[in-house]
Design a protein around this motif. Sequence first.
Motif, PDB file in Angstrom:
ATOM      1  N   UNK A 189       0.835  -1.210   0.000  1.00  0.00           N
ATOM      2  CA  UNK A 189       0.000   0.000   0.000  1.00  0.00           C
ATOM      3  C   UNK A 189       0.867   1.257   0.000  1.00  0.00           C
ATOM      4  N   UNK A 190       1.887   1.282   0.832  1.00  0.00           N
ATOM      5  CA  UNK A 190       2.759   2.455   0.901  1.00  0.00           C
ATOM      6  C   UNK A 190       3.453   2.705  -0.428  1.00  0.00           C
ATOM      7  N   UNK A 191       3.936   1.636  -1.067  1.00  0.00           N
ATOM      8  CA  UNK A 191       4.615   1.787  -2.355  1.00  0.00           C
ATOM      9  C   UNK A 191       3.642   2.249  -3.434  1.00  0.00           C
ATOM     10  N   UNK A 192       2.461   1.655  -3.477  1.00  0.00           N
ATOM     11  CA  UNK A 192       1.487   2.008  -4.512  1.00  0.00           C
ATOM     12  C   UNK A 192       1.053   3.462  -4.393  1.00  0.00           C
ATOM     13  N   UNK A 193       0.778   3.901  -3.161  1.00  0.00           N
ATOM     14  CA  UNK A 193       0.349   5.292  -2.973  1.00  0.00           C
ATOM     15  C   UNK A 193       1.459   6.284  -3.287  1.00  0.00           C
TER      16      UNK A 193
ATOM     17  N   UNK B 199      -3.905 -10.117  -1.241  1.00  0.00           N
ATOM     18  CA  UNK B 199      -3.963  -8.771  -0.678  1.00  0.00           C
ATOM     19  C   UNK B 199      -2.922  -7.859  -1.332  1.00  0.00           C
ATOM     20  N   UNK B 200      -1.775  -8.436  -1.731  1.00  0.00           N
ATOM     21  CA  UNK B 200      -0.774  -7.637  -2.441  1.00  0.00           C
ATOM     22  C   UNK B 200      -1.331  -7.138  -3.766  1.00  0.00           C
ATOM     23  N   UNK B 201      -1.989  -8.035  -4.504  1.00  0.00           N
ATOM     24  CA  UNK B 201      -2.581  -7.652  -5.790  1.00  0.00           C
ATOM     25  C   UNK B 201      -3.689  -6.623  -5.593  1.00  0.00           C
ATOM     26  N   UNK B 202      -4.486  -6.805  -4.547  1.00  0.00           N
ATOM     27  CA  UNK B 202      -5.572  -5.859  -4.282  1.00  0.00           C
ATOM     28  C   UNK B 202      -5.037  -4.471  -3.974  1.00  0.00           C
ATOM     29  N   UNK B 203      -3.942  -4.387  -3.230  1.00  0.00           N
ATOM     30  CA  UNK B 203      -3.377  -3.085  -2.878  1.00  0.00           C
ATOM     31  C   UNK B 203      -2.813  -2.365  -4.095  1.00  0.00           C
ATOM     32  N   UNK B 204      -2.209  -3.123  -5.021  1.00  0.00           N
ATOM     33  CA  UNK B 204      -1.750  -2.491  -6.263  1.00  0.00           C
ATOM     34  C   UNK B 204      -2.948  -2.046  -7.091  1.00  0.00           C
TER      35      UNK B 204
END
Length: 398
Positions: free
Chosen positions: A69-73, A122-127
Motif C-alpha cells: 500500500x505504501x509503495x502504490x500510494x 492482498x498484495x494484488x488488491x493493494x496495487x
Amino acid sequence: MTINSSEQQDGVNKSARSSYSNLPALDVSLAFPQATPATSKFPPCASDYYINFDGLLTSEEQAIRKKVRECAEKELAPIVAEYWEKAEFPFQVIPKLGALNIAAGTIKGYGCPGLSITGAAVALAEIARVDALTEPDYGSDASALRTTATKVEGGWILEGQKRWVGNSTFADLLVILARNTTTKQINAFIVKKHAPGLTATKIENKIGLRIVQNGDVLLKNVFVPDEDRVPGFKSFQDTITTLSISRLMVAWQSIGIAMGVYDMCHRYLMERKQFGAPLAVFQITQQKLVQMLGNIQAMILAGWRVCKLYEDGKMTAGHASLAKAWITSRARETVALGRELLGGNGISTDFHVAKAFCDLESIHTYEGSYEINNLIAAREITGFASFKPAVSTQQSRL
C-alpha cells in the motif's frame, strides 16, 4: 475598403482563440480547489468498515499489505493517470515493485517469495486499489486452443497465435500453452523474448487497461528446447488449476479497484461543495456511498473465504469461478456508482474513478466472462454442463 461588423467580430474571435491556445493547461488542483485529485495525493483507505481485515490476516500478510500500500500510494498514484492516457507502461517503477518481493506470489523457489494465496491476493488488491498494472492471459474457452507443439529432436516446434497476452510486447519470457500433437494434451512452454519466429504486436485503441501492453502473439515455427517445457503441466486439468487460481486473483483485483474508488469518492464527497454544503450531507449521495461500502465488505469476505478454501486444499473450479463472476459484478456496480457520485469529474482521470471504471469493464470479462464463470459454478452444483448447445442429428446433417 469597408469592413463590416461581422468580419471585425470574426477577427476578434480569431485573435482571442489564438491567445487562448497559447495558455498552459490548468493545474487541476488549482483550477478545482474543492476536491483533491488522486494524482496529488491518493486518499487514505476508508473502505474497511466492520471487517477489521487485518484481524483476518497473519502478521506476515499484514506486513505485505502495509508495504505494498505504501509503495502504490507513493510511487504509482502520482503517475498512473498520465501513463494510462498515453497507453504506455511506466518501466521506471519495475525496480520499486520488484523490491517488494511479491512477484510470482505463491511460487516457491526460483527467487520467488512463496507467499500464501491470501498474501498474494492482498498484495494484488493493494496495487489494483491504485492501478491494475498486470493481467492474466487466458479466455473463456481455453480447452479449444489451437496452438500446437510438435516434438522434434532436442525440443519442440510451436505453431499458432495468441491474443490479449498481457505485457507480451516487452516481457522477457512468455509462457505459452499449446496442444501436444502426439498426446493431444495441453502442455506449457517457456518462450524467450527474441526466439526466431516469435512476434508480439501491441493491440491499440483500448478503452480499458491502457497501461497493460496487450499483444497479438504469433508463433511461426518457433523452436523451444526440451528444458523449457514446463514439466508439471501435462493436461487440460492443469490448465483448469491454473485458471482457477488466476480467477481468484482477478477477483481480488476487482476488490482492490472497488476499494480505491470508494476511498476517492469518500474524500471527494467530504470536500466538494454544492448548494452551500459538502456533497456528503445529501441523502442520495449517502445512499450510494453506503451501497458501495456494503458491496466491498461482502466482496472482501467472499474473496478471503475462497483463499482459505484454497489453503485448506478444498477450493474447486466452481468456487473460484463463482468468486470471479460475483465479485467482479459487484465491483462493476460499485465503480459505476462512484462514477455517478463524482458528476462531471467522474469522467476525468485526474480523480481516478474514470480510469477504474474503464479498467473494470475489461476485468469483468477477462479470465472467463461473467456468463462462462457462472456456468462453471452451475455445472458443479447441478452436474450438467451447458457450455455448448446440443446438436441434433438433423442439425448436424445441415
